[in-house]
Every structure is written in structure tokens, then in C-alpha cells.
Design a protein around this motif. Structure first.
Motif, PDB file in Angstrom:
ATOM      1  N   TYR A   1       0.801  -1.224   0.000  1.00 52.13           N
ATOM      2  CA  TYR A   1       0.000   0.000   0.000  1.00 52.13           C
ATOM      3  C   TYR A   1       0.832   1.272   0.000  1.00 52.13           C
ATOM      4  CZ  TYR A   1       0.966  -0.023   5.004  1.00 52.13           C
ATOM      5  OH  TYR A   1       1.608  -0.043   6.219  1.00 52.13           O
ATOM      6  N   ILE A   2       2.141   1.158   0.063  1.00 55.07           N
ATOM      7  CA  ILE A   2       3.003   2.336  -0.049  1.00 55.07           C
ATOM      8  C   ILE A   2       3.118   2.660  -1.533  1.00 55.07           C
ATOM      9  CG2 ILE A   2       5.345   3.218   0.270  1.00 55.07           C
ATOM     10  CD1 ILE A   2       5.512   1.416   2.787  1.00 55.07           C
ATOM     11  N   ARG A   3       2.747   3.886  -1.904  1.00 54.83           N
ATOM     12  CA  ARG A   3       2.728   4.261  -3.324  1.00 54.83           C
ATOM     13  C   ARG A   3       4.123   4.410  -3.913  1.00 54.83           C
ATOM     14  NH1 ARG A   3      -1.811   8.857  -4.158  1.00 54.83           N
ATOM     15  NH2 ARG A   3       0.020   9.847  -5.015  1.00 54.83           N
ATOM     16  N   ALA A   4       5.041   4.994  -3.155  1.00 53.64           N
ATOM     17  CA  ALA A   4       6.397   5.224  -3.658  1.00 53.64           C
ATOM     18  C   ALA A   4       7.339   5.366  -2.477  1.00 53.64           C
ATOM     19  CB  ALA A   4       6.445   6.484  -4.519  1.00 53.64           C
ATOM     20  N   SER A   5       8.605   5.046  -2.709  1.00 54.06           N
ATOM     21  CA  SER A   5       9.617   5.170  -1.671  1.00 54.06           C
ATOM     22  C   SER A   5      10.966   5.395  -2.344  1.00 54.06           C
ATOM     23  CB  SER A   5       9.658   3.895  -0.817  1.00 54.06           C
ATOM     24  OG  SER A   5      10.586   4.024   0.228  1.00 54.06           O
ATOM     25  N   SER A   6      11.711   6.368  -1.832  1.00 50.71           N
ATOM     26  CA  SER A   6      13.058   6.619  -2.337  1.00 50.71           C
ATOM     27  C   SER A   6      13.915   7.135  -1.195  1.00 50.71           C
ATOM     28  CB  SER A   6      13.024   7.635  -3.489  1.00 50.71           C
ATOM     29  OG  SER A   6      12.573   8.886  -3.028  1.00 50.71           O
ATOM     30  N   GLY A   7      15.209   7.100  -1.386  1.00 55.27           N
ATOM     31  CA  GLY A   7      16.097   7.589  -0.334  1.00 55.27           C
ATOM     32  C   GLY A   7      17.541   7.533  -0.749  1.00 55.27           C
ATOM     33  N   GLY A   8      18.396   8.115   0.100  1.00 55.48           N
ATOM     34  CA  GLY A   8      19.819   8.109  -0.176  1.00 55.48           C
ATOM     35  C   GLY A   8      20.591   8.876   0.880  1.00 55.48           C
ATOM     36  N   ILE A   9      21.893   8.940   0.663  1.00 59.32           N
ATOM     37  CA  ILE A   9      22.790   9.657   1.572  1.00 59.32           C
ATOM     38  C   ILE A   9      22.753  11.151   1.250  1.00 59.32           C
ATOM     39  CG2 ILE A   9      24.847   9.345   0.130  1.00 59.32           C
ATOM     40  CD1 ILE A   9      26.409   8.920   2.794  1.00 59.32           C
ATOM     41  N   ASP A  10      22.868  11.961   2.282  1.00 59.01           N
ATOM     42  CA  ASP A  10      22.858  13.407   2.114  1.00 59.01           C
ATOM     43  C   ASP A  10      24.012  13.852   1.223  1.00 59.01           C
ATOM     44  OD1 ASP A  10      22.348  16.268   2.819  1.00 59.01           O
ATOM     45  OD2 ASP A  10      24.337  16.028   3.711  1.00 59.01           O
ATOM     46  N   ASN A  11      23.722  14.778   0.326  1.00 53.25           N
ATOM     47  CA  ASN A  11      24.786  15.400  -0.463  1.00 53.25           C
ATOM     48  C   ASN A  11      24.575  16.913  -0.591  1.00 53.25           C
ATOM     49  OD1 ASN A  11      22.845  15.769  -2.444  1.00 53.25           O
ATOM     50  ND2 ASN A  11      23.622  14.178  -3.798  1.00 53.25           N
ATOM     51  N   SER A  12      23.828  17.492   0.375  1.00 55.40           N
ATOM     52  CA  SER A  12      23.550  18.921   0.332  1.00 55.40           C
ATOM     53  C   SER A  12      24.783  19.730   0.729  1.00 55.40           C
ATOM     54  CB  SER A  12      22.401  19.261   1.292  1.00 55.40           C
ATOM     55  OG  SER A  12      22.247  20.678   1.341  1.00 55.40           O
ATOM     56  N   PRO A  13      25.101  20.758  -0.043  1.00 49.60           N
ATOM     57  CA  PRO A  13      26.224  21.631   0.318  1.00 49.60           C
ATOM     58  C   PRO A  13      25.840  22.725   1.315  1.00 49.60           C
ATOM     59  CG  PRO A  13      25.323  22.308  -1.794  1.00 49.60           C
ATOM     60  CD  PRO A  13      24.555  21.075  -1.363  1.00 49.60           C
ATOM     61  N   GLU A  14      24.562  22.777   1.737  1.00 49.02           N
ATOM     62  CA  GLU A  14      24.101  23.880   2.586  1.00 49.02           C
ATOM     63  C   GLU A  14      24.637  23.838   4.007  1.00 49.02           C
ATOM     64  OE1 GLU A  14      19.994  25.396   1.839  1.00 49.02           O
ATOM     65  OE2 GLU A  14      19.835  23.451   0.821  1.00 49.02           O
ATOM     66  N   GLY A  15      24.951  22.643   4.513  1.00 52.95           N
ATOM     67  CA  GLY A  15      25.524  22.547   5.851  1.00 52.95           C
ATOM     68  C   GLY A  15      24.542  22.710   6.996  1.00 52.95           C
ATOM     69  N   ILE A  16      23.261  22.474   6.749  1.00 53.34           N
ATOM     70  CA  ILE A  16      22.269  22.619   7.822  1.00 53.34           C
ATOM     71  C   ILE A  16      21.551  21.290   8.084  1.00 53.34           C
ATOM     72  CG2 ILE A  16      21.957  25.113   7.628  1.00 53.34           C
ATOM     73  CD1 ILE A  16      19.496  24.579   5.863  1.00 53.34           C
ATOM     74  N   GLN A  17      22.281  20.207   7.950  1.00 56.48           N
ATOM     75  CA  GLN A  17      21.701  18.878   8.144  1.00 56.48           C
ATOM     76  C   GLN A  17      21.565  18.502   9.610  1.00 56.48           C
ATOM     77  OE1 GLN A  17      24.146  19.835   6.219  1.00 56.48           O
ATOM     78  NE2 GLN A  17      24.045  18.888   4.222  1.00 56.48           N
ATOM     79  N   HIS A  18      22.263  19.187  10.490  1.00 59.00           N
ATOM     80  CA  HIS A  18      22.198  18.933  11.933  1.00 59.00           C
ATOM     81  C   HIS A  18      22.467  17.470  12.262  1.00 59.00           C
ATOM     82  CE1 HIS A  18      20.845  23.026  12.379  1.00 59.00           C
ATOM     83  NE2 HIS A  18      19.910  22.787  11.473  1.00 59.00           N
ATOM     84  N   GLY A  19      23.446  16.891  11.586  1.00 55.66           N
ATOM     85  CA  GLY A  19      23.862  15.519  11.860  1.00 55.66           C
ATOM     86  C   GLY A  19      23.146  14.455  11.062  1.00 55.66           C
ATOM     87  N   MET A  20      22.047  14.801  10.413  1.00 53.41           N
ATOM     88  CA  MET A  20      21.314  13.807   9.636  1.00 53.41           C
ATOM     89  C   MET A  20      22.109  13.453   8.385  1.00 53.41           C
ATOM     90  SD  MET A  20      18.868  13.100  11.445  1.00 53.41           S
ATOM     91  CE  MET A  20      17.731  13.644  12.663  1.00 53.41           C
ATOM     92  N   THR A  21      22.228  12.163   8.113  1.00 55.18           N
ATOM     93  CA  THR A  21      23.069  11.719   7.008  1.00 55.18           C
ATOM     94  C   THR A  21      22.311  11.011   5.888  1.00 55.18           C
ATOM     95  OG1 THR A  21      23.517   9.632   8.144  1.00 55.18           O
ATOM     96  CG2 THR A  21      25.087  11.447   8.507  1.00 55.18           C
TER      97      THR A  21
END
Length: 113
Positions: free
Chosen positions: A44-64
Motif C-alpha cells: 500500500y506504499i505508493r512510492a519510496s526513495s532515499g539516499g545519503i545526504d549530499n547537500s552543500p548547505e551545511g544545515i543537516q544537523h547531523g542527519m546523514t
């Protein structure tokens, strides 16, 4: 029915091996096929995606790592969160490897309650 987008962010504990991280991420994405609706016994889940952080903004607060899961309705999301035995087992398995998790859900285009 209004669709729900479910965003999950993980910070893995220091020293968690790449193999374990890969396993957790693979199992998170596999929930799309393994979580079955209680009445239809179909995914019943319509879609799912994910991956490792690659943002250059630097505001991930430890989330990877981030994941986006889409449900057809709040009822499906609520079943997933509150009752689905496959999802519940997955979340129990994270205790030894995830330092921090964050979740936010939204209905696309809804900005006020």
C-alpha cells in the motif's frame, strides 16, 4: 482522499559499519513491497526513495540519510505508523544503529491546519 508524504531522516551512530548502514537503507526501501494492507494483503506504499545526504548547505544537523515515502491517504500512513507489523519490526531493529531520527509528514499543498 488526500495523499501523504512521509519524510524520514536518520543519523547513524558513530562507528556504524557501511555494511550495516547499507542493510538498514535497503530494508527501509524494501518496506514499500513488504508492508501489506490488512484487508487487501497487497503493498500500500505508493512510492519510496532515499539516499545519503549530499547537500552543500551545511544545515543537516547531523542527519546523514533521507527517505521519502508516499501514501495514498492519512489512513494508510496511520496504519503504517501505528499497526503495520513489518514497519514496527523495522523500527525496533534500529535501536543499536540509529543515533537520531526525524520524521515530518505533510499533505501536498496544505500549509495551514
Amino acid at each position: 482522499m488526500m495523499p501523504i508524504t512521509h519524510i524520514v531522516l536518520f543519523q547513524f551512530k558513530a562507528g556504524t559499519s557501511p555494511e550495516i548502514i547499507r542493510d538498514v537503507c535497503s530494508r527501509m526501501l524494501a518496506l514499500k513491497d513488504n508492508c501489506l494492507h490488512p484487508s487487501s494483503q497487497k503493498p500500500y506504499i505508493r512510492a519510496s526513495s532515499g539516499g545519503i545526504d549530499n547537500s552543500p548547505e551545511g544545515i543537516q544537523h547531523g542527519m546523514t540519510h533521507g527517505f521519502v515515502v508516499e501514501f495514498a491517504s492519512a489512513a494508510d500512513r496511520n496504519y503504517y505508523f501505528k499497526e503495520d507489523p513489518v514497519h514496527r519490526e523495522f523500527t525496533r531493529s534500529l535501536g543499536g544503529v540509529v543515533e537520531k531520527a526525524q520524521v515530518i509528514d505533510f499533505a501536498p499543498g496544505v500549509f495551514l491546519k
